[in-house]
Design an enzyme around this catalytic site. Structure first.
Site, PDB file in Angstrom:
ATOM      1  N   ARG A 230       0.818  -1.222   0.000  1.00  0.00           N
ATOM      2  CA  ARG A 230       0.000   0.000   0.000  1.00  0.00           C
ATOM      3  C   ARG A 230       0.848   1.267   0.000  1.00  0.00           C
ATOM      4  O   ARG A 230       0.389   2.335  -0.419  1.00  0.00           O
ATOM      5  CB  ARG A 230      -0.994  -0.032   1.165  1.00  0.00           C
TER       6      ARG A 230
ATOM      7  N   GLU B   9       5.030 -10.463  15.164  1.00  0.00           N
ATOM      8  CA  GLU B   9       4.449 -11.036  16.377  1.00  0.00           C
ATOM      9  C   GLU B   9       4.795 -12.537  16.450  1.00  0.00           C
ATOM     10  O   GLU B   9       5.202 -13.045  17.485  1.00  0.00           O
ATOM     11  CB  GLU B   9       2.940 -10.819  16.344  1.00  0.00           C
TER      12      GLU B   9
HETATM   13  P1  AMP Z   1       3.951  -2.183  11.884  1.00  0.00           P
HETATM   14  O1  AMP Z   1       5.251  -2.777  11.446  1.00  0.00           O
HETATM   15  O2  AMP Z   1       3.377  -2.861  13.080  1.00  0.00           O
HETATM   16  O3  AMP Z   1       4.045  -0.674  12.083  1.00  0.00           O
HETATM   17  O4  AMP Z   1       2.897  -2.470  10.749  1.00  0.00           O
HETATM   18  C1  AMP Z   1       2.926  -1.730   9.626  1.00  0.00           C
HETATM   19  C2  AMP Z   1       2.454  -2.472   8.417  1.00  0.00           C
HETATM   20  O5  AMP Z   1       1.371  -3.348   8.672  1.00  0.00           O
HETATM   21  C3  AMP Z   1       1.986  -1.463   7.410  1.00  0.00           C
HETATM   22  O6  AMP Z   1       2.618  -1.751   6.182  1.00  0.00           O
HETATM   23  C4  AMP Z   1       0.489  -1.620   7.344  1.00  0.00           C
HETATM   24  O7  AMP Z   1       0.094  -1.710   6.007  1.00  0.00           O
HETATM   25  C5  AMP Z   1       0.155  -2.887   8.071  1.00  0.00           C
HETATM   26  N1  AMP Z   1      -0.829  -2.705   9.149  1.00  0.00           N
HETATM   27  C6  AMP Z   1      -0.595  -2.819  10.472  1.00  0.00           C
HETATM   28  N2  AMP Z   1      -1.709  -2.629  11.185  1.00  0.00           N
HETATM   29  C7  AMP Z   1      -2.688  -2.357  10.301  1.00  0.00           C
HETATM   30  C8  AMP Z   1      -4.086  -2.058  10.425  1.00  0.00           C
HETATM   31  N3  AMP Z   1      -4.709  -2.003  11.604  1.00  0.00           N
HETATM   32  N4  AMP Z   1      -4.775  -1.828   9.286  1.00  0.00           N
HETATM   33  C9  AMP Z   1      -4.164  -1.875   8.079  1.00  0.00           C
HETATM   34  N5  AMP Z   1      -2.868  -2.174   7.910  1.00  0.00           N
HETATM   35  C10 AMP Z   1      -2.126  -2.408   9.001  1.00  0.00           C
END
Ligand code: AMP
Length: 173
Positions: free
Chosen positions: A61, A98
């Protein structure tokens, strides 16, 4: 367009892709020409006064918003892809999820020392993905002028992992 209106074009999908996650679905925003334009304009506004050479976007995205932003800024776009997708020689960053781990890659000639970049993704959640990508980008000697997200899930404190960078998000939750 007011930020409040933009939030209306994000659809919450509970328990996707797994139980307990409220997935932020951007497809209504992408479909709406005003919301789409407003989100790109807001990202560009966050870069006002910063001289950028490239937009670096994270699969998948981050590609949608990143390429539109690059077009608006009149600069090039560099993709960060999931493992095994890039055809040329790569540099990679592996980071913890996770459960298990994930790997992201960039072409080894993607950036040069001193290149000024903005790194773009759709959502800042825990910050793990962006931290890994920021490390990869800095490994080239490139300068991160801004890390930009369309949405920031503030309650997950992703910013704590990214303290050394300037961060902007269009919508906060
Ligand atoms: P993080 O590494 O935990 O910051 O997760 C980031 C990635 O996971 C991004 O590329 C987002 O597209 C996806 N992501 C994480 N949580 C969500 C959510 N609640 N809704 C949509 N995409 C998410």
């Amino acid at each position: 367009m007011a930020k409040l209106d933009l939030k209306k074009s994000i659809r919450d999908i509970p328990d996707f892709p797994k139980k307990g996650i409220i997935f932020k679905d951007i497809t209504p925003l992408l479909k709406d020409k005003k919301a789409m334009k407003a989100s790109i304009d807001a990202l560009a506004k966050a870069l006002k006064g910063k001289k950028i050479k490239y937009v670096v976007g994270i699969e998948s995205r981050g590609f949608i918003f990143g390429t539109a932003l690059a077009y608006k800024l009149g600069v090039g776009f560099i993709p960060v892809r999931k493992k095994g997708k890039l055809p040329y020689k790569t540099r990679r960053a592996t980071y913890a999820l996770e459960y298990g781990e994930d790997t992201l890659e960039m072409h080894e000639d993607a950036l040069k020392k001193g290149d000024a970049v903005v790194v773009v993704d759709d959502v800042l959640a825990t910050g793990g993905t962006m931290k890994a990508v920021a490390g990869l980008v800095e490994g080239f000697g490139a300068k991160i002028k801004l890390i930009a997200f369309v949405m920031e899930l503030s309650f997950l404190n992703g910013r704590d992992q990214l303290k050394k960078y300037p961060i902007a998000s269009v919508l906060q939750y």
